[in-house]
Design an enzyme around this catalytic site. Sequence first.
Site, mmCIF file in Angstrom:
data_model
loop_
_atom_site.group_PDB
_atom_site.id
_atom_site.type_symbol
_atom_site.label_atom_id
_atom_site.label_comp_id
_atom_site.label_asym_id
_atom_site.label_seq_id
_atom_site.Cartn_x
_atom_site.Cartn_y
_atom_site.Cartn_z
ATOM 1 N N TYR A 143 50.944 -31.861 -30.984
ATOM 2 C CA TYR A 143 50.883 -32.955 -31.964
ATOM 3 C C TYR A 143 50.105 -32.571 -33.219
ATOM 4 O O TYR A 143 50.188 -33.251 -34.238
ATOM 5 C CB TYR A 143 50.265 -34.222 -31.340
ATOM 6 C CG TYR A 143 51.137 -34.888 -30.292
ATOM 7 C CD1 TYR A 143 52.393 -34.381 -29.964
ATOM 8 C CD2 TYR A 143 50.721 -36.032 -29.633
ATOM 9 C CE1 TYR A 143 53.189 -34.980 -28.997
ATOM 10 C CE2 TYR A 143 51.515 -36.645 -28.667
ATOM 11 C CZ TYR A 143 52.750 -36.095 -28.357
ATOM 12 O OH TYR A 143 53.531 -36.703 -27.405
ATOM 13 N N LYS A 193 52.237 -26.670 -17.107
ATOM 14 C CA LYS A 193 53.573 -26.099 -16.899
ATOM 15 C C LYS A 193 53.396 -24.578 -16.922
ATOM 16 O O LYS A 193 53.973 -23.870 -17.755
ATOM 17 C CB LYS A 193 54.516 -26.614 -18.014
ATOM 18 C CG LYS A 193 55.977 -26.283 -17.815
ATOM 19 C CD LYS A 193 56.628 -27.045 -16.668
ATOM 20 C CE LYS A 193 58.068 -26.594 -16.485
ATOM 21 N NZ LYS A 193 58.659 -27.081 -15.231
ATOM 22 N N ASP A 249 50.408 -37.945 -22.998
ATOM 23 C CA ASP A 249 51.032 -39.068 -23.698
ATOM 24 C C ASP A 249 52.132 -39.661 -22.814
ATOM 25 O O ASP A 249 52.207 -40.879 -22.597
ATOM 26 C CB ASP A 249 51.621 -38.537 -25.019
ATOM 27 C CG ASP A 249 52.103 -39.645 -25.931
ATOM 28 O OD1 ASP A 249 51.829 -40.819 -25.634
ATOM 29 O OD2 ASP A 249 52.765 -39.340 -26.938
#
Length: 362
Positions: A143, A193, A249
């Site tokens: 972001y 991940k 988020d």
Amino acid sequence: MNYKIALIRGDGIGPEVVNEAVGVLDTVAEKYGHTIEYVDVLLGGCATDAVGKSYPDGTAEKCRACDAVLLGAVGGPKWGSDKPAEQRPETALLAIRKDLGLYANLRPAVLRPALADACPLKKETAEGGIDLMMVRELTGGIYFGQRERYNTEDRGVECADRMAYSEKEIKRIGRRAFELARLRRKKVSSVDKANVLETSRLWRSVMHRLAQEYPDVQYEDVLVDNCAMQIVRDPGQFDVLVTENMFGDILSDEASMVTGSIGLLPSASIGDSAPGLYEPIHGSAPDIAGQDKANPTATILSVAMMFRYSFQRPEEADAIERAVDEVLAEGWRTADIAKPGERVIGTREMGEKIRERLKSKG
Ligand code: NAD
């Protein structure tokens, strides 16, 4: 104690829910012998209307001069994506979090006992209880990374968003998660991940090093796709979940939905030195603004988090949470949490009920 609190009332239902939360702050102050000074801070669409930008000059300084910040919500169709960035409310939200160094977003997802039947999961899953804390990194990652948009010869327009994390950023959010777990059920699940992303591999190695420093806290790695699945399959297995900005988020919205209503969920954004920012997770709900329909509970529970995390006053925090649970157990419902046929009360009456419960205790 004397507290100075910045109030960002914002747009839509923001001013309505903040009003009720201020009433709760005043009740707590009276009951526990505190004095509270409020400083109104303009931010969001209302600031664009008043001074031409959503994040007026000096906003961060005003907030820094306070012990904590309470925010209602900002945004609305009037200040949409067709407006320049400096007039959009979302720009102001990102700016204030960054300027105050609020790198950790804490979102508890708790299924309140009186509302167990609002949980969309299987009955036996809901009965097991849900009480997890999502700790989301808030000022780094994709972001905030560099954005690119360019034309290619054979593939049309191509875009890229850069995701970067440093060891320092990971370590400080990780430490927050382990410290919080020590105050709860002593379990940290770190979400990444790492089978694909380099940032996640770094994330995991830093978390493993930190885990060694907290031998009393149970630790596990969870891949983000599996985590999304586990939150709907068996959320009761989680205590503290810690993850990077974008995963957090998405997962925090998922976790909030399994608890029933968006109108019940508080959040805290905290850093190392600046005042923490406390706000409901919902937005400005323009569809019900100004109609005395908004549920003020999420903002009132945000005040409980303020007492717990900024003022280190767990007794006041517990009292507010208990008052909310009792009002819900008595059957009082705003429209968002009412079942068909149930009597519905408005924003002001819900706030009043919670304050009455607070006053009536010891
Ligand atoms: P929203 O959370 O405002 O509303 C979603 C739905 O939930 C609506 O039907 C609304 O009526 C309902 N709802 C939300 N809060 C409620 C409450 N307290 N009581 C009862 N019902 C409630 O999300 P949205 O519609 O996607 O966004 C509306 C505006 O809010 C947008 O401009 C968005 O950018 C902004 N927003 C702001 C924040 C923030 O200030 N932190 C967060 C999310 C969205």
